[in-house]
Scaffold this motif. Structure first.
Motif: not given
Lengths: 130, 234, 274
Positions: A10-12, A45-50, A7-8
């Motif tokens: 950027p996930i994308y 398991r991430v945000n669709p926008n990501t 999480n440190n």
């Protein structure tokens, strides 16, 4: 395909790397259809926008392309995939070397560690049989 | 109307205590927004105001341009942090209830979700375990095609496997036409699914930005940042 | 929407009130057969028996109202309140449905109480030769009117007090006690005015035959027919009449309406669910 993220960072970006790895490994074959943004988001398991951002980035980089009506596909460009495949071992090596030197191992000693490990077949000397 | 929720200068006092001190933020369509803060920071007060459970407030709150109340409630699917469905109902009756009162309720979807979880539908809710009750509640709430989903501490008191289930359910039901507002003080699990994070401390917003930007700006995860910001608050 | 709400509100109380009705009727059966049970033919002296009956009816009334109050409180201010108050229905509709369901269950219990009394009385020889008894049905109707309106009034005041206790006017230290006191005072004031207006005790208001003189509203029986009439109360062998005290009933309805309007105001503008 789903995994834990750091999480440190950027996930994308991490997703981009994971998918590139999948392509390099052949888990995603050239020309294979990629699932929808929603399904991918669910799998990772991430945000669709990501996820959308990651897929767009991968398109920019040339690893994916989208056909307007049929969806997204892995690239057919085998040369690109070969380049990617070649990149990965050097990346892994780079990380390994940097970790070892950080720990205090002299650069010249590193090949010995590698050779011993492989000859022994494992960290504690078990034969894993190649 | 691009904003599903608009809050301007929301304040609420309880006697001398100021629970909310002029909070403002908007939620556009298709976003998953996390309102993050420790207990007592004001998250639940904001949610109660949006839901019409708190009438005396200062400022302006609009849900799809409506003020909080029964017209706005048509657009909102709400999961409070208590067991709000009467437990003397059977699962089937609870489905019937939602179907009776909410035009946007998808009965097939709800039944499908419950069947996947192998929940017996003829049993009264009070005979189910706590975890199962919460899953039933979540399934019913997410089976509505609402414009705004308001989830108050959705992963509060559950085990890790249930947390995964809850996050999956939220993602599975996401759509570009609707938005999700969720409040929590447990950040790590929920971080990856958020678009926007709002940190609330003592009734004020101390941070409001896109999650990736926050990570870059602070070179830190949301969870770590949260612990720093709220270090002395419990 | 209202009908659907009513369905669920009634369903909520079904088990409770069916159980209470069973107990009430069971009690009636016991009391009605005390002589057999105690092997003593002379057990029930009239006064004792009448006393026991009055107490029983009062208890039924009080318990019903208390149950009604509990149901309202739980469904609106317990955990279920988070669902009830966020439904896409108006607060007015919510309140109307709760009041309607409460009245229905209240009348259901009164009916059960009536059955209880009938069973208790059956054992007395000659108590139920109805066609001979004077004024029986018209008295019953007048009594029912009173029961319904006073019941509505009490239920409304209870709703108001409960809602007040959970409104933004109350805080943790103060709520129930103050609301209870306000409710009690309101009821006391009502009965004061009621009795002063009518210049008689409430027991007397219940059933009254009025000798003819002036036009009044009354339940009137002529032969087998019963109706409501405005006019002189008829006197004769085949007629019975009981005066309907419309001012008393209007007063009751007015006080009930005031409580309901106040409750609605609180629900719409001063709600604070905690």
């Amino acid at each position: 395909m789903m995994s834990e993220f750091d999480n440190n960072q950027p996930i994308y970006q991490q997703i981009v790397e994971q998918i590139r790895l999948s392509i390099a490994k052949g888990e995603l074959s050239p020309g294979a259809k990629v699932a929808s943004v929603r399904d991918m988001a669910l799998r990772f398991r991430v945000n669709p926008n990501t996820m959308q951002k990651s897929l767009a980035k991968l398109e920019d980089m040339g690893y994916l392309h989208s056909e307007r009506t049929s969806g997204r596909f892995v690239t057919d460009d085998l040369a690109l995939i070969e380049t990617l495949k070649a990149e990965i071992p050097s990346k892994i090596t780079g990380k390994y070397v940097s970790d070892m030197t950080e720990f205090g191992i002299a650069a010249g000693d590193i090949p010995n560690f590698v050779r011993t490990y492989i000859e022994r077949g494992g960290p504690y000397g078990q034969r894993t049989g190649n | 109307m691009d904003n599903v929720l608009e809050i301007k200068e929301l304040s609420k006092n309880y006697g001398k205590t100021q629970a909310l001190k002029g909070v403002s933020f908007d939620i556009p369509k298709g976003k998953i927004v996390g309102v993050l803060g420790p207990n007592g920071s004001g998250k639940t007060t904001i949610i109660k105001t949006v839901m019409g459970l708190l009438s005396d407030y200062g400022g302006d709150v609009r849900i799809m341009s409506e003020t909080p109340g029964f017209l706005a409630n048509r657009h909102i699917s709400y999961l409070p942090d208590v067991s709000h469905i009467p437990t003397w109902l059977t699962v089937n009756q609870a489905i019937g209830f939602f179907s009776d009162f909410y035009q946007d309720f998808d009965t097939e979807k709800a039944r499908g979700m419950l069947a996947d979880m192998k929940i017996p539908t003829d049993k009264k809710l009070k005979t189910l375990s706590r975890g199962m009750q919460e899953k039933v509640q979540l399934s019913l709430v997410m089976s509505r095609k609402a414009k705004l989903y308001v989830l108050d501490e959705p992963i509060g008191a559950v085990d890790p496997a249930s947390r995964e289930f809850i996050i999956d359910t939220i993602l599975r039901n996401y759509s570009e036409d609707s938005s999700i507002l969720l409040s929590t003080h447990i950040i790590a699990d929920i971080e990856p699914i958020l678009d926007v994070a709002i940190f609330i401390k003592d009734g004020e917003i101390v941070l409001h930005d896109e999650v990736d930007k926050i990570r870059e700006d602070n070179d830190n995860s949301l969870d770590q940042l949260f612990r720093e910001v709220f270090r002395n608050v419990h | 929407m209202f009908i659907k709400q009513l369905k669920y509100d009634l369903l909520f109380g079904r088990n409770t009130f069916f159980t209470m009705a069973a107990i009430v009727i069971g009690w009636g059966i016991i009391m009605g057969n005390l002589d057999t049970l105690l092997q003593d033919d002379h057990f029930f002296m009239g006064a004792m028996f009448a006393f026991g009956m009055t107490i029983s009816m009062t208890v039924v009334g009080v318990l019903s109202i208390m149950q009604v109050f509990q149901l309202y409180r739980k469904s609106l201010f317990g955990d279920s309140g988070y669902l009830t108050l966020t439904l896409p229905v108006t607060r007015g509709s919510l309140l109307a449905s709760k009041i309607a369901a409460s009245m229905i269950w209240y009348l259901f219990m009164i009916f059960a109480g009536f059955i209880m009394v009938v069973i208790m009385v059956l054992q007395i020889e000659g108590a139920f030769i109805v066609t001979d008894s004077n004024n029986f049905f018209v008295n019953l109707l007048a009594f029912l009117l009173y029961i319904v309106f006073i019941g509505l009034f009490l239920i409304s005041v209870l709703f108001f007090a409960t809602t007040l206790a959970h409104s933004s006017f109350s805080n943790k230290r103060v709520h129930s006690v103050v609301s209870g006191i306000i409710g009690f005072v309101y009821i006391a004031v009502f009965f004061r005015i009621y009795n002063t207006l009518n210049q008689r005790s409430w027991g007397e208001t219940l059933v009254e035959g009025v000798s003819s003189g002036g036009d009044v509203w009354s339940f009137t029986r002529m032969g087998p027919l019963i109706g409501i009439q405005y006019g002189r109360i008829p006197v004769g062998p085949e007629t019975d009449a009981v005066f309907i005290d419309i001012y008393a009933h209007a007063l009751t309805l007015a006080f009930a309406a005031a409580a309901i309007i106040a409750t609605l105001y609180l629900l719409k503008k001063r709600i604070d669910l905690r």
